[in-house]
Every structure is written in C-alpha cells, then in structure tokens.
Design an enzyme around this catalytic site. Structure first.
Site, short mmCIF file in Angstrom:
data_model
loop_
_atom_site.label_atom_id
_atom_site.label_comp_id
_atom_site.label_asym_id
_atom_site.label_seq_id
_atom_site.Cartn_x
_atom_site.Cartn_y
_atom_site.Cartn_z
N ASP A 293 0.84 -1.19 0.00
CA ASP A 293 0.00 0.00 0.00
C ASP A 293 0.88 1.24 0.00
O ASP A 293 1.74 1.41 0.88
CB ASP A 293 -0.92 0.00 1.23
CG ASP A 293 -2.04 1.02 1.10
OD1 ASP A 293 -2.47 1.30 -0.03
OD2 ASP A 293 -2.50 1.52 2.14
N HIS B 42 -4.09 14.08 0.59
CA HIS B 42 -4.48 13.22 1.71
C HIS B 42 -3.42 13.26 2.80
O HIS B 42 -3.75 13.39 3.99
CB HIS B 42 -4.68 11.79 1.21
CG HIS B 42 -4.92 10.80 2.32
ND1 HIS B 42 -6.09 10.78 3.05
CD2 HIS B 42 -4.14 9.81 2.82
CE1 HIS B 42 -6.02 9.82 3.95
NE2 HIS B 42 -4.85 9.21 3.84
N GLU C 6 -11.05 3.99 2.63
CA GLU C 6 -10.00 4.73 1.93
C GLU C 6 -10.19 4.51 0.44
O GLU C 6 -10.13 3.38 -0.05
CB GLU C 6 -8.61 4.28 2.38
CG GLU C 6 -8.31 4.67 3.82
CD GLU C 6 -6.84 4.49 4.20
OE1 GLU C 6 -6.07 3.94 3.37
OE2 GLU C 6 -6.47 4.90 5.30
N GLU D 183 -9.07 4.24 -3.03
CA GLU D 183 -7.79 3.97 -3.67
C GLU D 183 -7.99 3.35 -5.04
O GLU D 183 -9.06 2.85 -5.38
CB GLU D 183 -6.95 3.00 -2.81
CG GLU D 183 -6.64 3.51 -1.41
CD GLU D 183 -5.51 2.75 -0.75
OE1 GLU D 183 -4.67 2.15 -1.47
OE2 GLU D 183 -5.46 2.75 0.50
N ASP E 259 -9.46 0.28 0.89
CA ASP E 259 -8.57 -0.22 1.94
C ASP E 259 -9.11 0.26 3.28
O ASP E 259 -8.69 1.29 3.81
CB ASP E 259 -7.15 0.30 1.69
CG ASP E 259 -6.11 -0.47 2.48
OD1 ASP E 259 -6.39 -1.61 2.87
OD2 ASP E 259 -5.01 0.07 2.69
N LYS F 273 -5.31 -2.09 9.54
CA LYS F 273 -5.51 -2.20 8.10
C LYS F 273 -5.59 -3.63 7.58
O LYS F 273 -6.07 -3.85 6.46
CB LYS F 273 -4.35 -1.49 7.36
CG LYS F 273 -4.19 -0.02 7.69
CD LYS F 273 -5.41 0.80 7.29
CE LYS F 273 -5.52 0.92 5.80
NZ LYS F 273 -4.45 1.72 5.21
#
Length: 440
Positions: free
Chosen positions: A138, A145, A210, A212, A244, A264
């Site tokens: 990641d 951000h 999140e 992504e 994520d 995560k």
C-alpha cells in the site's frame, strides 16, 4: 506510453447492444478482465471480459476456435481460475488478445452467432478476486491526503520531510483482500480511548474507508534486478477500484514506530474488473511537479513520465446507510476526486518498489493510497471529511456520520473521459460494515 490503435476508436460499436448504451462502463473500447462463475453454481471460476451488461466467457470462446496465433495463446492462458498466467505473458500477448476481442465483438463479426452463446449476464454472475495475490503493498501517493491527515495529527508539521522525495509505502496483508460485495466485520483490537491511561481490547469506534486505485502487476522482475522508469509500465497489467478499510483509533495507537498493522489488515476490497493499461491509453495526461517542490531523483524521472505519466480517472464515494436502504433511498455521494492528482505515478511506484532489488510477481497488488484532491469535497476518507470526527456529515435521512456505523454500505465508482475518446468505467466496488464479534 502505449500507442493508440484501432481498439480505441470512439465510433466502434458492438453486436452486444448494451455495450453501445450511453453511459455504460463497458463499451467495446474498454474490455476489462475479471474472474466469475454463474451465481450460486458449483462451477469453477473462470476468466471473463466485460462487454456492456454481459460477460464473454473466455474458456467457452477459446473452445470456439475464434482466436489465432498470439491471441489464441493468450486466450489459452485465460482458461484458468485466475488471471495470473495471462498477466505473466506481458504486453505483446495482452495487446494481441485485446485486438482479437475487439474485432470479434464488433458489429458485423462473421462468427457472432457462435460467440453469442459464450455470453453470461453480469447480473447472473458472482465474482472472485481476479488474481491470486502473492504480495500487496500500500502506497501513500496523494499529497493532499497526506497533508490533510498530517494537519489532524501534527498541526505544526503536517507533511513529513521525506514525503516529497520518496514514494511512501508499507507491506500489507493479501489474505484478507476480498471482492466487491464483501461484508466487513468491525475489527476488534487494542485501542487507547481518549483520556484513558491504559489501552483496552475493544471494537474499533472510528471505522473508515479509503478511496484507492489498485494496480495489478504483470510480468515480474528477478530478485536483485530493479525495474527502470522506462520499463515500469511494461510490468503493469491494469487497474481496479480498491477500498482499503481503516480502523483509525487502532491505527492512532499502533502506528508508531512501524506503521499500520491491525488497523488495516482485517479487510480490503477490490472491484471485479481490471481495466488494462492499454484501455487507459487515451486518458493519459502530463505529470507535473510544482516548481517549488523537490524534483524526482533520476531513478524516479523519465520523459514519458513528464509527457503522460498521469491517468485521468474520475472517482466517487457513495454511502447507503441501513436506514436509507430500508426507505428505498439511493446512495448519497460523499466526495469525488481524480487519480491524476496523485503526487506519485504508477511507474514511480513500480520503479521505487524494485530499486532495492525487490522482486515483484504476476498478480501482486499495489494500492495507490487514499486519493484526495485539493478541494474539501475531494477528500477520499471520512477522517478528512469530518475533520477527525469534529465535523459531522449530515445525510439525506437526517442521520449524521463522523465515522462509519454498522450497516453502512460504501460504494466507489470510477470512469475515464477525454475529448475524442469513448467513456470507459471501472464498475464499482462496494462493501458493508457489520457489527463486531461479541467479546466475552
């Protein structure tokens, strides 16, 4: 840069009528790959290509002898339960099969009647993660951000000094990556509540998404042999949408000194369809770096990067709460952003990941990191939109959110548009947050 060719022509039409509908994500100019089977069946998963609201079953199509030469070899690699073997073949094979598929699905194709028996409606299918993901990394490619989060955590020093020099990343967990439609159970972990003097084991109270992009690797590189900027995109098969999920309170307690762990690794969700880099060719844009910022070190720079290293992908985040679902209300858009605003490009992620000799493998996944834009409504997470939980967001039902509640469904969508090109899309990735497990 992948050159434009006949597969990108904006006026191409398909004999699959739904592929010609205005606003479809999957016109004949797209042809993304995924893995599916008929819903509720005991069939083996197989590789398919999205065309309109249908899926072309490549195992069935290959058996019809509609492909020749390199395209047939590539199609044979797609007679499998994952895309890994096809991803490993490289851009020559990918391009050969794309051209053959484009011609076979165009209006007037001689073998239309034979190929039409190889179609499965998308609504009748269930999907699997497109590749066996060996490793997942990641990244943290959005400077907006990184700055927004930094202001919440370190108001006097929001952006750490290394950010504009090095593509930041960490090694994630591939086993918990699921397909769109995933139910995500609220994670339990160790947290430090505000004002407490000792941590407790408890469900996360600050659940977040999140926004992504996922980047699937094609051919790998040998251990010890880095991939140059000039060759980086030859190692990239395509891109998908990627959520994520993040437990912000868990992350706040655990992330120093080594970064995210249990905050995560409990779940990440990918969209079913992988849009190839060749399909994305018409939507490339110049990549720029502000004059006052450090310019990339030579191993992270190239003329191709400067000319067309960015990808114009419009992204949107939507929420449907349990109450909205019960009342029949449509999803509510929380934010929008664009992948072209990423501070670090796809090629830079690959070049940096391998500069130390790390070996990537077919099917590996890179996450772009949360994609936020410069405006307040372009934030790619609730952490940013709610200013760390200080500014609740009001929804059409009158409900408010600072972080996600049980029963909330989050949906990401993405699409590419450019003058003189057809609109193509990524479909969607959706997931629903379930309550945490009971603690004894």
């Amino acid at each position: 840069m992948i050159p434009l060719n006949e597969t990108h022509h904006p006026h191409l039409r398909s004999w699959v009528d739904s592929a010609n509908a205005a606003g479809t994500d999957f016109p004949i100019q797209n042809l993304p790959f995924g893995v599916f089977r008929r819903y509720g069946s005991a069939e083996a998963f197989r590789v398919g290509v999205a065309i309109g609201d249908q899926i072309l079953d490549l195992t069935a199509a290959q058996a019809k002898s509609v492909f020749n030469g390199d395209a047939d070899l590539a199609a044979q690699a797609c007679c499998a339960p994952t895309l890994n073997a096809y991803m490993a073949m490289g851009s020559h094979a990918w391009s050969a099969l794309r051209l053959a598929l484009s011609r076979a699905l165009r209006e007037g194709y001689a073998l239309q009647s034979a190929l039409s028996t190889c179609l499965v409606a998308q609504v009748d299918a269930e999907f699997a993660v497109p590749a066996q993901i060996g490793d997942y990394t990641d990244f943290y490619t959005s400077v907006h951000h990184a700055t927004n989060i930094g202001k919440l955590l370190r108001p006097d020093n929001p952006l750490l000094p290394n950010y504009k020099w090095v593509p930041i990343g960490y090694h994630g967990r591939s086993s918990s990556i699921g397909i769109s439609g995933q139910d995500v159970r609220r994670p339990v972990s160790q947290v430090m509540r505000p004002g407490a003097t000792e941590p407790v084991l408890a469900p996360s109270a600050r659940m977040d998404y999140e926004l992504e992009m996922g980047i699937f690797i094609g051919p790998g590189n040998a251990l010890g042999e880095p991939v140059s900027m000039q060759q980086a995109e030859q190692h990239v098969f395509g891109m998908c949408l990627f959520n994520d999920w993040s437990a912000r309170d868990v992350q706040g307690w655990e992330y120093q000194p080594l970064g995210p762990f249990l905050s995560k690794n409990f779940a990440s969700t990918v969209s079913p369809w992988v849009v190839t880099m060749e399909a994305l060719a018409p939507y490339r844009q110049a990549w720029t770096r502000a004059g006052g910022d450090p310019q990339p070190l030579p191993y992270l720079d190239a003329s191709d990067l400067r000319e067309h290293g960015a990808v114009n992908i419009e992204l949107g985040v939507f929420i449907q709460t349990a109450a909205m679902h019960e009342q029949g209300l449509a999803e509510h858009r929380l934010s929008h952003s664009n992948f072209r605003d990423a501070y670090w490009s796809v090629s830079q992620m690959v070049a940096h990941h391998t500069v130390n000799g790390c070996n990537l493998q077919p099917g590996d996944l890179l996450g772009s990191g949360t994609q936020s834009g410069p405006a307040p409504d372009e934030a790619g997470s609730l952490m940013e939109l709610s200013m760390g939980g200080k500014q609740p967001i009001t929804l059409p039902t009158g409900e408010t959110r600072t972080f996600l509640e049980d029963g909330d469904t989050i949906v990401f969508r993405g699409a590419c548009m450019a003058p003189g090109a057809a609109r193509i899309g990524f479909g969607e990735v959706r997931g629903t947050l379930l309550p945490a497990r009971a603690l004894s």
